[in-house]
Write an enzyme that holds these catalytic residues in place. Structure first.
Site, PDB file in Angstrom:
ATOM      1  N   CYS A 177      -6.250   3.906  -3.225  1.00  0.00           N
ATOM      2  CA  CYS A 177      -6.433   2.297  -2.909  1.00  0.00           C
ATOM      3  C   CYS A 177      -7.696   1.626  -3.571  1.00  0.00           C
ATOM      4  CB  CYS A 177      -6.607   2.287  -1.302  1.00  0.00           C
ATOM      5  SG  CYS A 177      -5.108   3.094  -0.470  1.00  0.00           S
ATOM      6  N   HIS A 188     -10.656  -2.994   2.028  1.00  0.00           N
ATOM      7  CA  HIS A 188     -11.081  -1.573   1.570  1.00  0.00           C
ATOM      8  C   HIS A 188     -11.818  -1.733   0.270  1.00  0.00           C
ATOM      9  CE1 HIS A 188      -9.404   2.860   1.472  1.00  0.00           C
ATOM     10  NE2 HIS A 188     -10.658   2.516   1.541  1.00  0.00           N
ATOM     11  N   ASN A 241      -1.009   1.923  -5.459  1.00  0.00           N
ATOM     12  CA  ASN A 241      -0.560   3.354  -5.866  1.00  0.00           C
ATOM     13  C   ASN A 241       0.585   3.662  -5.635  1.00  0.00           C
ATOM     14  OD1 ASN A 241      -2.930   3.456  -3.597  1.00  0.00           O
ATOM     15  ND2 ASN A 241      -1.148   4.842  -3.355  1.00  0.00           N
ATOM     16  N   ASP A 282       0.839  -1.240  -0.172  1.00  0.00           N
ATOM     17  CA  ASP A 282      -0.096   0.030  -0.052  1.00  0.00           C
ATOM     18  C   ASP A 282       0.818   1.256  -0.052  1.00  0.00           C
ATOM     19  OD1 ASP A 282      -1.991   1.822   0.069  1.00  0.00           O
ATOM     20  OD2 ASP A 282      -3.054   0.825   1.877  1.00  0.00           O
TER      21      ASP A 282
END
Length: 608
Positions: free
Chosen positions: A120, A176, A326, A82
């Protein structure tokens, strides 16, 4: 009648026994003949029995078809980090200590032209569904903890397709992708088990997650229940332990395994055990020091997982995929250098990701791939590896890129639609055609200002804009305001130039002093787009190094195209696209940006 053929060995045995019986009848007495005959019959039965058994084994059964050998299905281990930037790994930046990641990438295939999404939720939705976020309704932003949203129920997912192919599917780490109802949970989207957090950001030790003041809760779940009693354990270590437990309890010879290890690291908050910070004690930037330590925890986690793969018999038939979701946030320790932009933007620093594939099944290993790849490509690629048919999933935006990764073939992907977000508008007030207009003023003041400007103009001087004496004041675009403020050039007669001067002098770019802005779709030069003077970091970047980019990025802002207020200028065609809409598309080596792509500076690495 059906004639049954006797095998040749059986025929020979019968003839031999018959000859023995004849000899016994000729040379021995009747009593001996009876005993010998009995012995010969016993030998004959043994010979015929064994020979019959052999004949039964050798003769193919015409009525029975043997099942086809099932293609060996590889174990798939997908490790997702992440907010890890392009410059946040050892083989791009030696100041970061990632020996495991560097070795796996060097022995596999490093993906250097690989793209993800800038935040995300869209990236994770594209990985799970294989579709652009414009098809899932997640193109605007992330899913907030209190937001009733998740993946569409009618779309199949990657774990569902792998489960249909016979895989055991497990997920550990960050989800998420929504949880406001049970149908949104990972265990209802194709995973046999889930252990991790459902929201976007949690504390690494207490597992607390907040969505504003007073909106906090404990976010650590085991399947569909709450995993209480884990406070004080570092999340990266806890998730790695659960992944190793899954590998230990599963039988690799029984069923193929799909494991998605979605680590929370290196997302904020910047928390890590002190022992990992010590190797970076010389870094003056505190945020960068903690961030680098968190990258080291990821490297150790991958080392422990690959060790378990070798120990429990998975490795020789496994595919290990490593990817970020990302780009990094430079103001919290991350780095995307030498790429432009940051997390949340559609510049290269926000969407160009770190990734590699490591597998003994690769045909061409130890190389760097510059083929154009996207995170949506994993869905059809992994389904094909599992022996499934990706064409059964409708509306996929990804391609099967395993031949590109394994054999070095040309990528089937030629373009990437990064996003179209009609809800994202620039902060300034916009009109129907995207032209920014300032705050409205009273009509009387506008009339007075127009009269003053008209009186100041000289009688023989041509105005940049001709004002009509109408009662309704005319609204000008942003380009018109900027051009009106510029002073007109003196109308002196230019001196005649020599032929040599005319040849050596380069042509000047067209200036729109007449008030006509450039048409929509006009190509901008790279220097006009990317080399604007601004921040100190940008000046330093341009002075030290010209950062390379894999794609030439051209931006059409909200004022691109012929506009005059809320109506198109007479004679101009109606614009086919509202350039104020935030959107980005890449075709080949070119990327077109409209609207507000986000913070576009180059942020150099933090100097120790």
């Amino acid at each position: 009648m059906v004639e049954t053929k006797r095998p040749p060995q059986r025929v020979v045995a019968e003839e031999v026994v018959t000859l023995l019986l004849l000899l016994l009848l000729l040379f021995f007495s009747p009593e001996v003949e009876m005993q010998a005959a009995a012995a010969a019959l016993a030998v004959l039965s043994v010979v015929l029995g064994l020979d019959g058994l052999r004949a039964h084994r050798s003769e193919p059964n015409q009525n029975h078809t043997e099942p086809k050998k099932k293609k060996t299905q590889p174990h798939i281990i997908f490790i997702l980090t992440d907010d890890q930037g392009f410059n946040d790994i050892g083989y791009h930046n030696p100041t970061l200590k990632t020996p495991t990641l560097d070795k796996l990438a060097a022995e596999g295939v490093t993906l250097e032209n690989y793209y993800v999404q800038p935040i995300c939720t869209p990236s994770r939705s594209q990985l799970i569904t294989g579709r652009y976020q414009i098809h899932t309704g997640l193109q605007h932003s992330i899913i907030r903890p209190s937001q009733p949203s998740c993946l569409p129920a009618h779309m199949d997912t990657l774990p569902e397709r792998l489960r249909q192919a016979g895989y055991a599917t497990h997920m550990v780490g960050k989800w998420h992708l929504g949880f406001y109802r049970k149908a949104c949970l990972p265990t209802r989207k194709g995973f046999d088990s889930f252990f991790g957090s459902l929201t976007g950001s949690v504390d690494y030790y207490s597992y607390g997650s907040c969505d504003g003041p007073g909106l906090c809760g404990y976010d650590l779940h085991d399947d569909e229940g709450v995993a209480w009693g884990q406070e004080g354990k570092y999340s990266t270590t806890l998730f790695t332990q659960r992944a190793r437990k899954i590998l230990e309890s599963h039988d690799p010879a029984d069923r193929p395994l799909f494991l998605l290890l979605s680590l929370q690291a290196v997302h904020t908050p910047l928390q890590t055990p002190k022992s990992y910070i010590y190797p970076y004690r010389d870094m003056a930037n505190v945020a960068r020091r903690k961030f680098a330590a968190m990258v080291s925890t990821v490297d150790e986690a991958v080392r422990n997982v690959t060790y378990a793969l070798r120990k429990h018999g998975y490795y020789r038939n496994s595919v290990i995929i490593y990817s970020t979701d990302n780009g990094a946030q430079p103001f919290t320790g991350g780095s995307n250098w030498p790429l432009r932009g940051r997390k949340g933007t559609y510049w290269e620093g926000g969407v160009r990701g770190v990734a590699f594939v490591h597998s003994p099944l690769l045909r061409r290993r130890r190389r760097v791939s510059k083929a154009l790849l996207h995170i949506t490509d994993w869905f059809p690629t992994l389904v094909a590896l599992a022996g499934g048919n990706a064409s059964e999933s409708r509306g996929l935006d990804g391609f099967d890129v395993w031949p590109t990764i394994s054999e070095g073939r040309e990528s089937p992907r030629q373009e990437i639609l990064h996003n179209i977000d009609p809800l994202h508008k620039p902060p300034a007030q916009t009109t129907k055609w995207g032209a920014a207009s300032g705050p409205k003023k009273p009509k009387k003041k506008k009339k007075k200002i127009q009269k003053k400007r008209i009186h100041k103009l000289k009688p023989k001087q041509k105005s940049a804009f001709r004002l009509k004496s109408t009662k309704k004041p005319q609204t000008f675009s942003h380009h018109a305001v900027q051009l009106k403020a510029t002073k007109p050039l003196p109308q002196s007669k230019p001196k005649p130039k020599t032929r040599a001067q005319a040849q050596n002098q380069s042509p000047r770019p067209k200036s729109y002093s007449s008030g006509a802005p450039p048409a929509a779709g006009t190509s901008h030069s790279r220097s006009q787009i990317q080399s604007r003077p601004g921040s100190k970091s940008r000046r330093n970047a341009s002075r030290n190094q010209d950062p390379p980019a894999s794609a030439s990025e051209a931006q059409l802002g909200p004022h691109s195209g012929p506009r005059n207020g809320s109506r198109p200028t007479a004679g101009w065609p109606q614009p086919p696209w509202d350039a104020s809409v935030q959107a980005a598309i890449r075709v080949g080596d070119w990327k077109l940006l409209t609207g507000d792509p986000g913070h576009g500076d180059w942020v150099p690495p933090q100097v120790p």
